[in-house]
Design a protein around this motif. Structure first.
Motif, short mmCIF file in Angstrom:
data_model
loop_
_atom_site.label_atom_id
_atom_site.label_comp_id
_atom_site.label_asym_id
_atom_site.label_seq_id
_atom_site.Cartn_x
_atom_site.Cartn_y
_atom_site.Cartn_z
N ASP A 6 -49.64 -19.19 3.72
CA ASP A 6 -48.77 -18.80 2.61
C ASP A 6 -49.55 -18.69 1.30
O ASP A 6 -49.13 -19.19 0.26
N HIS A 8 -50.83 -17.28 -2.03
CA HIS A 8 -50.41 -16.43 -3.13
C HIS A 8 -51.47 -16.49 -4.24
O HIS A 8 -52.03 -17.56 -4.51
N ALA A 18 -49.58 -11.95 -1.92
CA ALA A 18 -48.26 -12.58 -1.83
C ALA A 18 -47.97 -13.02 -0.40
O ALA A 18 -47.76 -12.19 0.48
N LEU A 20 -49.75 -14.61 2.13
CA LEU A 20 -50.67 -14.22 3.20
C LEU A 20 -51.00 -15.42 4.09
O LEU A 20 -51.40 -16.47 3.61
N LEU A 203 -53.98 -5.05 4.61
CA LEU A 203 -53.27 -5.44 3.39
C LEU A 203 -52.81 -4.20 2.64
O LEU A 203 -53.51 -3.18 2.60
N ARG A 207 -49.79 -7.70 0.44
CA ARG A 207 -49.01 -8.21 1.59
C ARG A 207 -49.61 -7.74 2.90
O ARG A 207 -50.18 -6.65 2.99
N SER A 208 -49.45 -8.57 3.91
CA SER A 208 -49.97 -8.24 5.23
C SER A 208 -49.07 -7.22 5.92
O SER A 208 -47.86 -7.40 6.02
N LYS A 209 -49.70 -6.14 6.38
CA LYS A 209 -48.99 -5.14 7.18
C LYS A 209 -49.22 -5.35 8.67
O LYS A 209 -48.42 -4.94 9.49
N ALA A 244 -43.75 -4.78 7.65
CA ALA A 244 -44.64 -5.71 6.95
C ALA A 244 -44.76 -7.01 7.71
O ALA A 244 -43.79 -7.55 8.22
N GLY A 245 -46.01 -7.51 7.75
CA GLY A 245 -46.25 -8.82 8.35
C GLY A 245 -46.34 -8.80 9.87
O GLY A 245 -46.38 -9.85 10.49
#
Length: 248
Positions: A6, A8, A18, A20, A203, A207-209, A244-245
């Motif tokens: 997490d 940030h 944010a 990650l 990224l 944010r992680s894609k 996302a994520g």
């Protein structure tokens, strides 16, 4: 070996990263890819202890990066895209300095092997301020490799390298991973990432894609039953075609 929970990072009102979360195991090579401003360099700088996290936890070898800064630096090599060397020191003096700081056993032999691998033997007595951009990059990598770190963070490591230098660097990454190091490489050169990395962290705007095996990432964008290339998958993911994520 490398872990974010997490994570940030914000610079005043600008959010660079944010939420990650990821883990890099020994022997894995993680490609860190994303558009400009995606948070790649911020993530690597935070893992190396150069910038503090705004929130979350970062670990190297099970140690909290902020709570154990000296132990983290003993385990980690961070090579930025524009390495800051000591201009008045020669190539050999750089290696001697790092060998002394990290108390490297058999430093002379290791130094010779690294300088030979990266074609710097003939430059051993040349000052850093007289080196070309690519040679400075090679020297920074040699200094980082000298003390056999278990976590290796490379930010745009191909900058300025000639074709033999690129080949030698990629082979060194494969060998270090085979020896048990956990490696992260940030680069816009997707073909290079595809050739050397086992996993990919995508990224976009902090944010992680996607985070997972590179083959799994490509297989999510099959065309006529065949996995997409990393480039095709990257553009699909960053254009919003992948939630996302996503992580496997």
């Amino acid at each position: 070996m490398i872990r974010a929970i997490d994570f940030h990072k914000a610079y005043e009102s600008t959010v660079a990263v944010a939420g990650l979360s990821f883990a890099v195991l020994p022997g894995q090579v993680f490609g860190l890819v994303g558009p400009n401003g995606a948070g790649k360099t911020t993530t690597l700088r935070a893992l190396s202890g150069l910038v503090p996290a705004t929130r979350g936890r970062l670990e190297i070898a099970g140690l909290d990066v902020e709570q154990h800064p000296i132990a983290i630096k003993q385990q980690t090599a961070y090579v930025p895209d524009d390495p800051q060397l000591f201009d008045d020191l020669t190539v050999g003096q750089h290696m001697d300095f790092f060998a002394s700081v990290y108390r490297v056993a058999d430093a002379e032999t290791k130094t010779h092997q690294l300088l030979q691998t990266f074609d710097l033997i003939e430059k051993v007595d040349q000052r850093a301020n007289a080196l070309s951009r690519g040679m400075r990059q090679k020297l920074a990598v040699c200094c980082g490799y000298l003390y056999s770190p278990q976590a290796i963070l490379l930010d745009e490591p191909m900058t300025g390298l000639d074709p033999p230098g690129i080949r030698n660097l990629l082979e060194s990454v494969r060998q270090r991973a085979a020896d048990g190091a956990a490696i992260m490489i940030s680069s816009h050169l997707l073909a290079m990432i595809e050739s050397v990395c086992t996993h990919v962290l995508v990224l976009d705007r902090g944010r992680s894609k996607f985070c997972g095996p590179i083959d799994t990432f490509k297989s999510q964008f099959e065309s006529a039953g065949a996995p997409a290339s990393l480039e095709q998958a990257f553009f699909a993911a960053t254009s919003g075609e992948l939630s996302a994520g996503a992580s496997l």
